[in-house]
Design a protein around this motif. Structure first.
Motif, PDB file in Angstrom:
ATOM      1  N   LYS A 285      50.509   4.187 -18.579  1.00 25.95           N
ATOM      2  CA  LYS A 285      51.922   4.197 -18.927  1.00 25.95           C
ATOM      3  C   LYS A 285      52.693   4.896 -17.808  1.00 25.95           C
ATOM      4  CE  LYS A 285      51.314   4.196 -23.876  1.00 25.95           C
ATOM      5  NZ  LYS A 285      51.588   4.855 -25.138  1.00 25.95           N
ATOM      6  N   PRO A 286      53.976   4.539 -17.626  1.00 29.40           N
ATOM      7  CA  PRO A 286      54.770   5.212 -16.603  1.00 29.40           C
ATOM      8  C   PRO A 286      54.876   6.698 -16.914  1.00 29.40           C
ATOM      9  CG  PRO A 286      56.041   3.479 -17.705  1.00 29.40           C
ATOM     10  CD  PRO A 286      54.709   3.553 -18.361  1.00 29.40           C
ATOM     11  N   ASN A 287      55.067   7.517 -15.864  1.00 25.32           N
ATOM     12  CA  ASN A 287      55.207   8.944 -16.130  1.00 25.32           C
ATOM     13  C   ASN A 287      56.518   9.208 -16.861  1.00 25.32           C
ATOM     14  OD1 ASN A 287      57.343   9.327 -14.234  1.00 25.32           O
ATOM     15  ND2 ASN A 287      55.858   9.507 -12.588  1.00 25.32           N
TER      16      ASN A 287
ATOM     17  N   ALA B  64      64.025   7.523 -17.564  1.00 22.85           N
ATOM     18  CA  ALA B  64      65.093   6.876 -16.801  1.00 22.85           C
ATOM     19  C   ALA B  64      65.287   5.433 -17.278  1.00 22.85           C
ATOM     20  CB  ALA B  64      64.772   6.910 -15.308  1.00 22.85           C
ATOM     21  N   ARG B  65      64.196   4.717 -17.476  1.00 19.53           N
ATOM     22  CA  ARG B  65      64.290   3.336 -17.982  1.00 19.53           C
ATOM     23  C   ARG B  65      64.913   3.289 -19.372  1.00 19.53           C
ATOM     24  NH1 ARG B  65      59.041   0.844 -18.707  1.00 19.53           N
ATOM     25  NH2 ARG B  65      60.126  -0.834 -19.713  1.00 19.53           N
ATOM     26  N   LEU B  66      64.469   4.193 -20.244  1.00 15.49           N
ATOM     27  CA  LEU B  66      65.019   4.229 -21.600  1.00 15.49           C
ATOM     28  C   LEU B  66      66.506   4.574 -21.583  1.00 15.49           C
ATOM     29  CD1 LEU B  66      62.149   5.987 -23.578  1.00 15.49           C
ATOM     30  CD2 LEU B  66      62.979   3.641 -23.899  1.00 15.49           C
ATOM     31  N   THR B  67      66.882   5.516 -20.751  1.00 20.42           N
ATOM     32  CA  THR B  67      68.293   5.897 -20.654  1.00 20.42           C
ATOM     33  C   THR B  67      69.127   4.733 -20.148  1.00 20.42           C
ATOM     34  OG1 THR B  67      67.691   8.205 -20.299  1.00 20.42           O
ATOM     35  CG2 THR B  67      69.912   7.547 -19.644  1.00 20.42           C
ATOM     36  N   ASP B  68      68.630   4.052 -19.132  1.00 18.46           N
ATOM     37  CA  ASP B  68      69.341   2.864 -18.634  1.00 18.46           C
ATOM     38  C   ASP B  68      69.479   1.825 -19.747  1.00 18.46           C
ATOM     39  OD1 ASP B  68      69.566   4.018 -16.146  1.00 18.46           O
ATOM     40  OD2 ASP B  68      67.962   2.818 -15.231  1.00 18.46           O
TER      41      ASP B  68
END
Length: 82
Positions: free
Chosen positions: A6-8, A14-18
């Motif tokens: 899984k990504p760190n 950052a992806r979720l926030t975007d």
């Protein structure tokens, strides 16, 4: 080599926030939405970030009062756009 890693946390956050801010393109948003459906841990983290973003949006004007005028304007504009 583990390709299922899984990504760190910072990358994931950052992806979720975007995603939560509507900043992903349509394909990226669909892919992340599919991940959220499959991964309860990811859904829980998204809920935490959604709550944090909401607190920031609601409290940005009060937080901005202690900032220099230029920074205050940037924060208010960002809150208004959200």
């Amino acid at each position: 080599m583990n390709h299922d890693r899984k990504p760190n946390q910072p990358d994931r956050d950052a992806r979720l926030t975007d995603y939560l801010c509507g900043e992903l393109d349509a394909a990226q948003a669909r892919a992340l939405a599919a991940e959220l459906e499959r991964d309860p841990e990811l859904r829980a983290r998204a809920a935490e970030l959604r709550n944090t973003l909401e607190l920031l949006r609601r409290n940005a004007p009060a937080l901005a009062e202690g900032l220099p005028p230029a920074r205050r304007a940037v924060l208010r504009a960002a809150a208004a756009a959200a």
